[in-house]
Design a protein around this motif. Structure first.
Motif, PDB file in Angstrom:
ATOM      1  N   TRP A   1      55.449  45.576  30.542  1.00  0.00           N
ATOM      2  CA  TRP A   1      54.790  44.287  30.727  1.00  0.00           C
ATOM      3  C   TRP A   1      53.723  44.148  29.649  1.00  0.00           C
ATOM      4  CZ3 TRP A   1      53.684  41.107  35.543  1.00  0.00           C
ATOM      5  CH2 TRP A   1      54.806  41.015  36.362  1.00  0.00           C
ATOM      6  N   ALA A   2      54.057  43.449  28.570  1.00  0.00           N
ATOM      7  CA  ALA A   2      53.044  43.136  27.565  1.00  0.00           C
ATOM      8  C   ALA A   2      52.103  42.075  28.133  1.00  0.00           C
ATOM      9  CB  ALA A   2      53.706  42.662  26.282  1.00  0.00           C
ATOM     10  N   HIS A   3      50.960  41.889  27.475  1.00  0.00           N
ATOM     11  CA  HIS A   3      49.890  41.085  28.066  1.00  0.00           C
ATOM     12  C   HIS A   3      49.139  40.348  26.966  1.00  0.00           C
ATOM     13  CE1 HIS A   3      45.907  41.196  30.642  1.00  0.00           C
ATOM     14  NE2 HIS A   3      46.422  39.980  30.569  1.00  0.00           N
TER      15      HIS A   3
ATOM     16  N   LYS B   1      42.142  47.145  37.560  1.00  0.00           N
ATOM     17  CA  LYS B   1      41.224  48.272  37.765  1.00  0.00           C
ATOM     18  C   LYS B   1      39.791  47.792  37.908  1.00  0.00           C
ATOM     19  CE  LYS B   1      39.942  52.761  35.765  1.00  0.00           C
ATOM     20  NZ  LYS B   1      40.180  53.705  34.639  1.00  0.00           N
ATOM     21  N   ASN B   2      39.451  46.731  37.184  1.00  0.00           N
ATOM     22  CA  ASN B   2      38.080  46.228  37.171  1.00  0.00           C
ATOM     23  C   ASN B   2      38.098  44.715  37.352  1.00  0.00           C
ATOM     24  OD1 ASN B   2      35.395  45.618  36.759  1.00  0.00           O
ATOM     25  ND2 ASN B   2      35.352  46.276  34.611  1.00  0.00           N
ATOM     26  N   LEU B   3      37.770  44.225  38.542  1.00  0.00           N
ATOM     27  CA  LEU B   3      37.812  42.788  38.813  1.00  0.00           C
ATOM     28  C   LEU B   3      36.741  42.008  38.060  1.00  0.00           C
ATOM     29  CD1 LEU B   3      38.526  42.762  42.659  1.00  0.00           C
ATOM     30  CD2 LEU B   3      40.053  41.994  40.827  1.00  0.00           C
ATOM     31  N   SER B   4      35.718  42.701  37.569  1.00  0.00           N
ATOM     32  CA  SER B   4      34.682  42.002  36.808  1.00  0.00           C
ATOM     33  C   SER B   4      35.088  41.762  35.362  1.00  0.00           C
ATOM     34  CB  SER B   4      33.372  42.795  36.853  1.00  0.00           C
ATOM     35  OG  SER B   4      33.525  44.056  36.208  1.00  0.00           O
ATOM     36  N   ASP B   5      36.199  42.347  34.933  1.00  0.00           N
ATOM     37  CA  ASP B   5      36.694  42.166  33.569  1.00  0.00           C
ATOM     38  C   ASP B   5      37.593  40.934  33.522  1.00  0.00           C
ATOM     39  OD1 ASP B   5      37.694  42.313  31.017  1.00  0.00           O
ATOM     40  OD2 ASP B   5      39.060  43.984  31.448  1.00  0.00           O
ATOM     41  N   PRO B   6      37.151  39.839  32.896  1.00  0.00           N
ATOM     42  CA  PRO B   6      37.985  38.630  32.864  1.00  0.00           C
ATOM     43  C   PRO B   6      39.284  38.828  32.092  1.00  0.00           C
ATOM     44  CG  PRO B   6      36.115  38.402  31.380  1.00  0.00           C
ATOM     45  CD  PRO B   6      35.885  39.661  32.163  1.00  0.00           C
ATOM     46  N   PHE B   7      39.335  39.858  31.234  1.00  0.00           N
ATOM     47  CA  PHE B   7      40.548  40.122  30.463  1.00  0.00           C
ATOM     48  C   PHE B   7      41.579  40.923  31.260  1.00  0.00           C
ATOM     49  CE2 PHE B   7      37.376  39.238  27.244  1.00  0.00           C
ATOM     50  CZ  PHE B   7      38.073  38.455  26.328  1.00  0.00           C
ATOM     51  N   LEU B   8      41.177  41.486  32.389  1.00  0.00           N
ATOM     52  CA  LEU B   8      42.100  42.262  33.225  1.00  0.00           C
ATOM     53  C   LEU B   8      42.896  43.260  32.378  1.00  0.00           C
ATOM     54  CD1 LEU B   8      43.453  39.383  35.511  1.00  0.00           C
ATOM     55  CD2 LEU B   8      41.584  40.983  36.011  1.00  0.00           C
ATOM     56  N   ARG B   9      42.186  44.030  31.593  1.00  0.00           N
ATOM     57  CA  ARG B   9      42.828  44.900  30.609  1.00  0.00           C
ATOM     58  C   ARG B   9      43.614  46.047  31.242  1.00  0.00           C
ATOM     59  NH1 ARG B   9      37.771  43.697  28.455  1.00  0.00           N
ATOM     60  NH2 ARG B   9      37.719  42.849  26.336  1.00  0.00           N
ATOM     61  N   GLU B  10      43.094  46.599  32.343  1.00  0.00           N
ATOM     62  CA  GLU B  10      43.738  47.775  32.926  1.00  0.00           C
ATOM     63  C   GLU B  10      44.241  47.468  34.335  1.00  0.00           C
ATOM     64  OE1 GLU B  10      41.943  51.754  32.017  1.00  0.00           O
ATOM     65  OE2 GLU B  10      40.191  50.505  31.588  1.00  0.00           O
ATOM     66  N   TRP B  11      45.429  47.991  34.630  1.00  0.00           N
ATOM     67  CA  TRP B  11      46.032  47.794  35.940  1.00  0.00           C
ATOM     68  C   TRP B  11      46.398  49.150  36.529  1.00  0.00           C
ATOM     69  CZ3 TRP B  11      47.107  42.927  38.232  1.00  0.00           C
ATOM     70  CH2 TRP B  11      46.684  41.833  37.454  1.00  0.00           C
TER      71      TRP B  11
ATOM     72  N   LEU C   1      46.124  27.905  26.428  1.00  0.00           N
ATOM     73  CA  LEU C   1      47.590  27.950  26.532  1.00  0.00           C
ATOM     74  C   LEU C   1      48.292  27.722  25.202  1.00  0.00           C
ATOM     75  CD1 LEU C   1      48.062  25.920  29.841  1.00  0.00           C
ATOM     76  CD2 LEU C   1      48.442  28.371  29.570  1.00  0.00           C
ATOM     77  N   VAL C   2      47.533  27.695  24.125  1.00  0.00           N
ATOM     78  CA  VAL C   2      48.105  27.469  22.796  1.00  0.00           C
ATOM     79  C   VAL C   2      47.854  28.672  21.893  1.00  0.00           C
ATOM     80  CG1 VAL C   2      48.034  26.031  20.722  1.00  0.00           C
ATOM     81  CG2 VAL C   2      47.874  24.966  22.986  1.00  0.00           C
ATOM     82  N   ASN C   3      46.619  29.113  21.836  1.00  0.00           N
ATOM     83  CA  ASN C   3      46.238  30.255  21.004  1.00  0.00           C
ATOM     84  C   ASN C   3      46.097  31.485  21.894  1.00  0.00           C
ATOM     85  OD1 ASN C   3      45.653  28.749  18.359  1.00  0.00           O
ATOM     86  ND2 ASN C   3      44.394  27.636  19.850  1.00  0.00           N
ATOM     87  N   TRP C   4      46.846  32.535  21.562  1.00  0.00           N
ATOM     88  CA  TRP C   4      46.924  33.710  22.425  1.00  0.00           C
ATOM     89  C   TRP C   4      46.432  34.960  21.705  1.00  0.00           C
ATOM     90  CZ3 TRP C   4      48.250  33.283  27.500  1.00  0.00           C
ATOM     91  CH2 TRP C   4      48.849  32.078  27.895  1.00  0.00           C
ATOM     92  N   THR C   5      45.734  35.808  22.450  1.00  0.00           N
ATOM     93  CA  THR C   5      45.253  37.083  21.933  1.00  0.00           C
ATOM     94  C   THR C   5      45.994  38.214  22.642  1.00  0.00           C
ATOM     95  OG1 THR C   5      43.043  36.190  21.514  1.00  0.00           O
ATOM     96  CG2 THR C   5      43.256  38.597  21.669  1.00  0.00           C
ATOM     97  N   PRO C   6      46.704  39.072  21.897  1.00  0.00           N
ATOM     98  CA  PRO C   6      47.425  40.172  22.548  1.00  0.00           C
ATOM     99  C   PRO C   6      46.492  41.287  22.973  1.00  0.00           C
ATOM    100  CG  PRO C   6      47.726  40.276  20.172  1.00  0.00           C
ATOM    101  CD  PRO C   6      46.954  39.013  20.452  1.00  0.00           C
ATOM    102  N   LEU C   7      46.779  41.860  24.149  1.00  0.00           N
ATOM    103  CA  LEU C   7      46.076  43.030  24.654  1.00  0.00           C
ATOM    104  C   LEU C   7      47.064  44.182  24.790  1.00  0.00           C
ATOM    105  CD1 LEU C   7      43.970  41.300  27.474  1.00  0.00           C
ATOM    106  CD2 LEU C   7      43.272  41.761  25.117  1.00  0.00           C
ATOM    107  N   ASP C   8      46.587  45.328  25.204  1.00  0.00           N
ATOM    108  CA  ASP C   8      47.495  46.455  25.442  1.00  0.00           C
ATOM    109  C   ASP C   8      48.424  46.131  26.611  1.00  0.00           C
ATOM    110  OD1 ASP C   8      46.325  47.914  23.426  1.00  0.00           O
ATOM    111  OD2 ASP C   8      44.949  48.993  24.778  1.00  0.00           O
ATOM    112  N   PRO C   9      49.621  46.715  26.631  1.00  0.00           N
ATOM    113  CA  PRO C   9      50.521  46.482  27.771  1.00  0.00           C
ATOM    114  C   PRO C   9      49.820  46.770  29.092  1.00  0.00           C
ATOM    115  CG  PRO C   9      51.683  47.614  26.023  1.00  0.00           C
ATOM    116  CD  PRO C   9      50.240  47.574  25.610  1.00  0.00           C
ATOM    117  N   ALA C  10      50.103  45.917  30.090  1.00  0.00           N
ATOM    118  CA  ALA C  10      49.450  46.061  31.388  1.00  0.00           C
ATOM    119  C   ALA C  10      50.198  47.011  32.301  1.00  0.00           C
ATOM    120  CB  ALA C  10      49.334  44.688  32.054  1.00  0.00           C
ATOM    121  N   ILE C  11      51.522  46.997  32.235  1.00  0.00           N
ATOM    122  CA  ILE C  11      52.346  47.820  33.118  1.00  0.00           C
ATOM    123  C   ILE C  11      53.436  48.480  32.294  1.00  0.00           C
ATOM    124  CG2 ILE C  11      53.881  47.817  35.126  1.00  0.00           C
ATOM    125  CD1 ILE C  11      52.408  45.357  36.133  1.00  0.00           C
ATOM    126  N   PHE C  12      53.592  49.776  32.469  1.00  0.00           N
ATOM    127  CA  PHE C  12      54.631  50.510  31.749  1.00  0.00           C
ATOM    128  C   PHE C  12      55.107  51.647  32.652  1.00  0.00           C
ATOM    129  CE2 PHE C  12      50.345  51.471  30.344  1.00  0.00           C
ATOM    130  CZ  PHE C  12      50.207  52.801  30.705  1.00  0.00           C
TER     131      PHE C  12
END
Length: 423
Positions: A91-93, A154-164, A99-110
């Motif tokens: 699951w890439a993230h 993992k961290n609900l205070s992180d608006p980027f939801l980087r880790e799951w 909804l037009v310009n997107w910033t890639p993050l590390d995969p959320a689920i693998f």
């Protein structure tokens, strides 16, 4: 606009009847010996899109778990980090403010648990009580059975939801000899909705022989799930129902509504991606929440499946909607696969795009859905070129200077005397 996909989703499995579970029947292809190959020239491709979502390289397919959280839009998607063909799916993230310009993050689920060690396939996100996101997704276990898993931020205070993080109770739902579910046809859980009894519901795509099925599950806590005695809906002769989606739409107006709403003011939409036809079809009807049954309107009966409406009549598949509560709209996302060969995909180093996000609502007739690109896309319009009225004759060239074809859109108006109207 963009359109429907020819889909190469899942690997070819051939397994025998085990422990009373129905035999596996999937027949999708995976090119294992090609997965590590990709092009070094991914950024020099004349056929890459400018407006549509796609990562810099490699294979993508289904949009997964879109949601809005703390001012950011989140898009997860099926992705092969090792090459331009299907395989090694994670699951890439990516995140966006518009909804037009997107910033890639590390995969959320693998793959990391026994319940998903052979793949992390499609699923959906649900906002639970207390504004807590949760993801349900299909994992492939060591026996290559399709099972359903859950992950939380993992961290609900992180608006980027980087880790799951994944629940140690995974899998939450699986095929067994008791529930008689086909172990190779049990995938793609929907977003959850709340019934009047306060319990959560989801549906999972499946089939029995050639009958497509939306299996219904219920839960008090979104962890312990019980399979209902009957499906939300099914239809003979339709084959495997992939990537189901179920949501309400207002009878009147363009606003979207929360997925749990059910009242006299709404109709319900059941959408399924038909694996046999590689198209997305939808039904409009009524959700009886006392019997937990979806009843299609007249004209949407199962014997009329060939006449049932599609979101899109080109290449378009595995679509997913979500409710954008910040702007009170329901947004539709979909996957488009090119017609290029596997060899061409490997050479160019990428495969697959997502469509421009669309707002979706019910037509005032109640007989079909209307969709339109999200308004944010209009920010991309710059430097308009206007020309005086000109009558074009057949075969006549009409050069427009100062623009290229790569990122230009055209709007033409003409008067048709036969209809006394401007088109």
């Amino acid at each position: 606009m963009t359109i429907l996909s020819t889909m190469w989703l899942m690997p070819l499995f051939t397994f025998i009847y085990v422990n009373g579970i129905l035999p596996i029947e999937a027949t999708h292809h995976v090119y294992r010996n090609l997965q590590s190959l990709s092009s070094d020239d991914s950024f020099k491709q004349p056929y890459r899109t400018a407006y549509h979502f796609q990562p810099p390289k490699n294979w993508i397919n289904d949009p997964n778990g879109p949601l809005s959280y703390k001012g950011l839009y989140h898009l997860f998607y099926q992705y092969n980090p090792k090459g331009a063909v299907w395989g090694n799916i994670v699951w890439a993230h990516s995140v966006s403010t518009d909804l037009v310009n997107w910033t890639p993050l590390d995969p959320a689920i693998f793959p990391s648990q026994p319940s998903d060690i052979n793949g992390c396939w499609s699923g959906s996100a649900t906002i639970l009580h207390g504004n807590k996101p949760a993801i349900l997704y299909t994992g492939i276990d060591p026996m290559n059975h399709q099972v359903q898993n859950i992950a939380y931020p993992k961290n609900l205070s992180d608006p980027f939801l980087r880790e799951w993080i994944k629940s140690p109770k995974n899998p939450l739902m699986e095929p067994t000899s008791e529930n008689k579910i086909n172990a190779s046809s049990f995938r793609d859980p929907t977003s959850g909705w709340l019934g009047k009894d306060g319990n959560w519901r989801i549906i999972i795509g499946s089939k029995r022989n050639t009958r497509g099925i939306a299996i219904l599950y219920k839960s008090k806590d979104f962890i312990n799930w019980i399979k209902s005695k009957h499906p939300l809906h099914s239809a003979k002769g339709t084959g495997m129902w992939e990537c189901p989606d179920f949501f309400p739409v207002l009878k009147i107006g363009r606003f979207g509504v929360d997925t749990s709403l059910n009242s006299d003011d709404v109709r319900h939409v059941l959408k399924v991606s038909l694996d046999d036809k590689k198209h997305d079809y939808y039904l409009i009807g009524t959700y009886n929440d006392e019997k937990d049954k979806f009843v299609p309107d007249k004209g949407f009966e199962e014997e009329n499946i060939e006449q049932i409406l599609r979101y899109d009549y080109g290449k378009y598949y595995a679509s997913k909607t979500f409710f954008d509560d910040g702007k009170n709209r329901r947004i539709l996302l979909g996957w488009v696969n090119e017609s290029s060969s596997v060899a061409d995909d490997i050479k160019k180093g990428w495969s697959g795009i997502h469509t421009i996000p669309r707002t979706i609502w019910l037509h005032k007739s109640g007989k079909q859905l209307i969709q339109w690109p999200v308004v944010e896309v209009e920010k991309l319009r710059v430097n308009p070129v206007k020309w005086p009225t000109k009558i074009l004759k057949g075969g006549e060239l009409f050069p427009i200077n100062g623009v290229t074809a790569a990122q230009v859109s055209y709007v033409f108006f003409y008067y048709h005397k036969s209809y006394n109207a401007i088109f």
